[in-house]
Motif scaffolding. Structure first.
Motif, short mmCIF file in Angstrom:
data_model
loop_
_atom_site.label_atom_id
_atom_site.label_comp_id
_atom_site.label_asym_id
_atom_site.label_seq_id
_atom_site.Cartn_x
_atom_site.Cartn_y
_atom_site.Cartn_z
N ASP A 19 31.06 41.92 9.75
CA ASP A 19 32.24 41.07 9.57
C ASP A 19 32.02 40.25 8.31
OD1 ASP A 19 34.34 39.26 9.69
OD2 ASP A 19 34.06 38.76 11.81
N VAL A 20 32.63 40.65 7.22
CA VAL A 20 32.45 39.96 5.94
C VAL A 20 33.80 39.60 5.35
CG1 VAL A 20 30.21 40.98 5.38
CG2 VAL A 20 32.30 42.18 4.71
N GLY A 21 33.79 38.56 4.51
CA GLY A 21 35.02 38.11 3.88
C GLY A 21 35.60 36.90 4.58
N LEU A 72 36.68 44.94 -1.32
CA LEU A 72 37.79 44.39 -0.55
C LEU A 72 37.65 42.88 -0.37
CD1 LEU A 72 38.24 47.17 2.16
CD2 LEU A 72 39.54 46.83 0.05
N VAL A 73 36.42 42.42 -0.18
CA VAL A 73 36.18 40.99 -0.04
C VAL A 73 36.59 40.26 -1.31
CG1 VAL A 73 34.38 39.23 0.18
CG2 VAL A 73 34.39 41.21 1.71
N GLN A 74 36.33 40.86 -2.46
CA GLN A 74 36.74 40.27 -3.73
C GLN A 74 38.24 40.03 -3.81
OE1 GLN A 74 35.31 42.72 -6.96
NE2 GLN A 74 33.18 42.60 -6.26
N ARG A 75 38.99 40.85 -3.09
CA ARG A 75 40.46 40.71 -3.08
C ARG A 75 40.95 39.90 -1.88
NH1 ARG A 75 43.11 44.47 -6.48
NH2 ARG A 75 41.80 44.62 -8.34
N GLY A 76 40.03 39.21 -1.21
CA GLY A 76 40.42 38.29 -0.15
C GLY A 76 40.51 38.87 1.24
#
Length: 350
Positions: free
Chosen positions: A71-73, A100-104
């Motif tokens: 579970d990240v982001g 994907l985390v970089q895009r929120g």
């Protein structure tokens, strides 16, 4: 190198069996330029293998399982649920998640039943590998995590699971990314013979149908997985460390039982659970998928898979197919992480 950071056999071919002797009908990305899929800003080039591990594996009780998951982001970000296949694991998405985390996005990557740290809560629960059970697991996981909707994306068993979720629970799925397209199948379809060339590609399914196969898979699990990796992705030059990280997930005490049941169920050699009969009856009708969808295929996929033309009509909403070139095999997310992550972002663009 950065260190931070889941169908019957006929379902793979479906109507594609009729195309085996026909001209190649693969659709390019440009073939669906008017599909309604809106491209987001391109992701930065990130070589496969940039990341090698996830920092933390969490656990949550969901349905009949204690599920291990990444579970990240941001906790309040839109959710992307990424689903691995066999014989792979969550590390198929180790380079996809950071993009994907970089895009929120909040990215959830579970170990399917029979993999990694996922365990059954009761010894009495059938070690059932049928398609409906695995899809129900993912809805249970979303409920346990209080996630109402997610983009669902996967390959192999994970693509089939994502397809089923999109078809049966469209209100829980904002978009779908499915490697090799429409993989929902049934035991009735699996009972029908394929042309010899197609049957040959399913050699391991026939092996698993025997007692010798079950014993052999249990004894040589890692060797078997390595062979499948090589056959399914003949141009992917993965190293021992990459393989070993994922192969460790196959040491799960239920791996052999789940895998054997999955393939035997497809051929009608093993029964499913009665509680899934109604769901399987719906899936046997090959339901259409109406939510926004991007299907993908690597140009060097050595695993059995249908041609895009065989399944395009099953996607009735906004739809696009993308062929990914460069020697990309069956494990598309790990071999081409930017292309996979881009598809997740694009299918969710509204």
């Amino acid at each position: 190198m950065s260190e931070n950071f889941s169908l019957s056999r006929r379902g793979f071919f479906g109507t594609a069996a009729a195309t085996l002797a026909a001209a190649q009908l693969g659709l390019s990305e440009a073939a669906h330029a008017d599909s309604g899929i809106v491209k987001t800003a391109p992701l930065p080039a990130t070589p496969a293998g940039t990341h090698t591990r996830f920092e933390t594996i969490k656990q949550v009780k969901a349905g009949v399982l204690d599920v291990g998951y990444v579970d990240v982001g941001p906790a309040d970000g839109p959710v992307a649920l990424l689903l691995h296949g066999w014989p792979y694991d969550i590390h198929a998405f180790v380079d996809v998640a950071p993009l994907l985390v970089q895009r929120g996005y909040r990215v959830i990557i579970p170990y399917l039943r029979g993999y990694g740290s996922t365990r059954f809560l009761s010894a009495k629960t059938p070690r059932n590998g049928e398609q409906a059970a695995i899809a129900a697991d993912m809805i249970d996981l979303m409920d346990a995590l209080k996630i109402q909707t997610a983009v669902v994306a996967g390959f192999d068993w994970g693509a089939r699971t994502a397809d089923i979720m999109a078809a049966i629970w469209p209100d829980r799925c904002r978009g779908l990314v499915s490697v090799s397209g429409y993989l929902i199948g049934s035991q009735a379809a699996g009972a029908k013979p394929l042309p010899p060339e197609a049957e040959l590609q399913w050699w391991y399914q026939f092996y698993f149908a025997t007692e010798r196969g079950q014993i052999g898979y249990g004894k040589y699990t890692h060797d078997f997985a390595r062979l499948i990796w090589k056959l399914a992705s003949p141009k992917w030059e993965f190293d021992n460390a990459t393989f070993d990280r994922s192969a460790a997930a196959l040491d799960n005490p239920d791996q052999v039982a789940i895998t054997i049941h999955n393939y035997r169920w497809r051929m009608g050699l093993a029964k499913g659970e009665a509680r899934f009969n109604a769901l399987e009856a719906r899936l046997a009708k090959s339901p259409d998928i109406s939510i926004p969808t991007i299907t993908m295929e690597g140009d060097a996929n050595g695993a059995p898979h249908p041609k895009p033309a065989a399944y395009a009509s099953k996607f009735t909403g906004r739809y696009e197919h993308r062929d990914i070139t460069g020697g990309i095999g069956h494990n598309l997310p790990q071999e081409a992480p930017v292309a996979f992550a881009q598809a997740v972002l694009d299918v969710d663009k509204r």
